[in-house]
Design a protein around this motif. Structure first.
Motif, PDB file in Angstrom:
ATOM      1  N   TYR A 104     -43.186 -45.286  -4.227  1.00 39.72           N
ATOM      2  CA  TYR A 104     -42.943 -46.443  -4.581  1.00 39.72           C
ATOM      3  C   TYR A 104     -43.195 -46.826  -5.922  1.00 39.72           C
ATOM      4  O   TYR A 104     -42.289 -47.601  -6.461  1.00 39.72           O
ATOM      5  N   SER A 107     -39.967 -45.603  -7.788  1.00 39.31           N
ATOM      6  CA  SER A 107     -38.448 -46.388  -7.616  1.00 39.31           C
ATOM      7  C   SER A 107     -39.095 -47.708  -7.810  1.00 39.31           C
ATOM      8  O   SER A 107     -37.988 -48.105  -8.277  1.00 39.31           O
ATOM      9  N   PHE A 306     -32.594 -40.296   4.523  1.00 42.04           N
ATOM     10  CA  PHE A 306     -32.252 -41.798   5.282  1.00 42.04           C
ATOM     11  C   PHE A 306     -32.787 -42.270   6.736  1.00 42.04           C
ATOM     12  O   PHE A 306     -32.775 -42.781   6.551  1.00 42.04           O
ATOM     13  N   GLN A 307     -33.359 -40.844   7.079  1.00 41.66           N
ATOM     14  CA  GLN A 307     -33.918 -41.044   8.484  1.00 41.66           C
ATOM     15  C   GLN A 307     -35.254 -41.294   8.342  1.00 41.66           C
ATOM     16  O   GLN A 307     -35.993 -41.893   9.496  1.00 41.66           O
ATOM     17  N   SER A 309     -39.070 -43.751   7.574  1.00 36.41           N
ATOM     18  CA  SER A 309     -39.128 -45.423   7.035  1.00 36.41           C
ATOM     19  C   SER A 309     -39.500 -45.102   5.337  1.00 36.41           C
ATOM     20  O   SER A 309     -39.204 -45.968   4.473  1.00 36.41           O
ATOM     21  N   GLU A 310     -39.990 -44.049   4.446  1.00 33.69           N
ATOM     22  CA  GLU A 310     -40.307 -44.021   3.457  1.00 33.69           C
ATOM     23  C   GLU A 310     -39.402 -44.093   2.118  1.00 33.69           C
ATOM     24  O   GLU A 310     -39.617 -44.689   1.300  1.00 33.69           O
ATOM     25  N   THR A 311     -38.343 -43.795   3.033  1.00 33.90           N
ATOM     26  CA  THR A 311     -36.944 -43.509   2.134  1.00 33.90           C
ATOM     27  C   THR A 311     -36.429 -45.099   1.669  1.00 33.90           C
ATOM     28  O   THR A 311     -36.539 -45.813   0.561  1.00 33.90           O
ATOM     29  N   TRP A 312     -36.416 -45.980   2.995  1.00 37.79           N
ATOM     30  CA  TRP A 312     -35.996 -47.434   2.782  1.00 37.79           C
ATOM     31  C   TRP A 312     -36.845 -47.997   2.070  1.00 37.79           C
ATOM     32  O   TRP A 312     -37.067 -49.152   1.276  1.00 37.79           O
ATOM     33  N   TRP A 313     -38.046 -48.505   2.145  1.00 45.64           N
ATOM     34  CA  TRP A 313     -39.644 -48.489   1.819  1.00 45.64           C
ATOM     35  C   TRP A 313     -39.054 -48.707   0.030  1.00 45.64           C
ATOM     36  O   TRP A 313     -39.026 -48.964  -0.619  1.00 45.64           O
ATOM     37  N   SER A 314     -38.626 -46.711   0.164  1.00 43.71           N
ATOM     38  CA  SER A 314     -37.928 -47.303  -0.942  1.00 43.71           C
ATOM     39  C   SER A 314     -37.267 -47.502  -2.340  1.00 43.71           C
ATOM     40  O   SER A 314     -37.084 -48.083  -3.360  1.00 43.71           O
ATOM     41  N   ILE A 315     -36.120 -47.966  -2.003  1.00 43.19           N
ATOM     42  CA  ILE A 315     -35.201 -48.135  -1.866  1.00 43.19           C
ATOM     43  C   ILE A 315     -35.605 -49.776  -1.778  1.00 43.19           C
ATOM     44  O   ILE A 315     -34.346 -50.657  -2.796  1.00 43.19           O
ATOM     45  N   PHE A 316     -36.769 -50.307  -1.668  1.00 41.13           N
ATOM     46  CA  PHE A 316     -36.414 -51.964  -1.347  1.00 41.13           C
ATOM     47  C   PHE A 316     -37.385 -51.482  -2.671  1.00 41.13           C
ATOM     48  O   PHE A 316     -37.146 -53.481  -3.196  1.00 41.13           O
TER      49      PHE A 316
END
Length: 339
Positions: A104, A107, A306-307, A309-316
């Protein structure tokens, strides 16, 4: 260059110093980017340039007030104060999150660098053969540095002085990470972690009336290394500022596009999705340096899954990093509008 600062301006200048200090400690991130996007890069370089023979002459003659005004002392004091506080507060907090939430953190900084590319490039309208070539050169250099392998730790004092000069490059050259170069030189842990922690521990002990560190050869040696490193940093800061000031004055457009290319190329350094690859011996064991630290070979980068949740948090956090730059841009525009 200087102007009368309101209390809120002074507060934000200290905050920017905090950000510069923290950014300088993160491999791949340049404190100069904070200065650039914060709208005070040229004033920073200009003020450092004023630390010259005339300034020292004023100081030697006892004209303290004239010296302070000549070097834009209020600006430099607030900014450097923020940097120093950062080294003993925000940087320690940053160390914690790099250890526990590394993905994070990277990111967020990746987003900040993407935002800085937009910030620096949005008003650039001087495209020609020279600037395009300069941009490509900056891009190639940035990419090349991203894939260099780190050297071994070296505590030779002459080399430490050289490291000090190199380490402040990120403060005067946006996009060039001084801390990342220290990793390549093998002295990141020694100079930005061990030495700073030794100084912090020493201050804490002195406050508590404990002077036992004077009988600790290892502590004294580390503090000596920090002193030489600081001297090198001060030398580099003043010297590089004169060079950069000249370059900005005579080759501003080419310098700007080189910086854009360099920052873009250095994105690989802070690509969030990577694993650290350590050097191993013939038996598959991780090699350690003399202080017991794992020796880094390089970084293995991969595309996110992308499957999970950690990836989506990273994108956030990438988006949040970009947003920080947009907020700084907004503040800079409003500050100019009211001055």
């Amino acid at each position: 260059m200087a102007y009368t600062r309101t209390l809120i301006d002074k507060f934000f200048l200290v905050i920017k110093g905090l950000c510069m200090g923290a950014a300088n400690k993160v491999p791949g991130v340049s404190g100069g980017i904070v200065a650039f996007v914060g709208g005070f890069y040229e004033e920073f370089i200009y003020s450092l340039q004023k630390i010259n023979f005339k300034a020292f002459k004023l100081l030697i003659n006892g004209r303290i007030k004239s010296f302070y005004t000549y070097i834009n002392g209020s600006f430099l004091f607030l900014l450097i104060f923020g940097m120093l506080v950062s080294y003993f507060s925000i940087s320690k907090l940053l160390d914690y999150f790099l250890s526990h939430k590394e993905l994070y953190v990277w990111s967020t900084f990746f987003g900040m660098i993407v935002g800085s590319i937009y910030y620096i490039g949005k008003d650039f309208n001087h495209w020609n053969k020279k600037t395009i070539l300069a941009g490509i050169i900056g891009l190639v250099i940035g990419i090349s540095i991203s894939f260099l392998n780190p050297a071994k730790e070296n505590n030779n004092l002459l080399f430490i002085f050289f490291c000090g000069i190199i380490s402040v490059s990120g403060m005067t050259l946006p996009g060039l990470s001084g801390s990342f170069i220290l990793i390549l030189l093998g002295n990141y842990v020694l100079l930005l972690v061990d030495s700073v922690n030794a100084l912090y521990d020493t201050f804490s002990e002195i406050i508590n009336g404990d002077f036992s560190f004077t009988n600790n050869p290892e502590r004294i040696s580390t503090l000596k290394i920090l002193g030489v490193f600081t001297l090198g940093s001060a030398t580099g800061l003043v010297t590089l500022s004169h060079i950069i000031s000249y370059v900005l004055k005579h080759y501003k457009h080419i310098t700007t596009i080189v910086i854009i290319g360099f920052i873009t190329g250095s994105l690989g350094v802070v690509w969030p999705w990577k694993k650290t690859v350590y050097k191993i011996d013939d038996f598959g064991n991780i090699l350690m340096d003399s202080d017991g630290n794992k020796i880094i070979k390089n970084y293995s980068r991969y595309f996110p899954d992308f499957q999970i949740s950690e990836t989506w948090w990273s994108i956030f956090f990438v988006v949040m990093g970009i947003s920080i730059l947009l907020v700084l841009d907004w503040y800079g525009k409003n500050r100019k509008a009211t001055t």
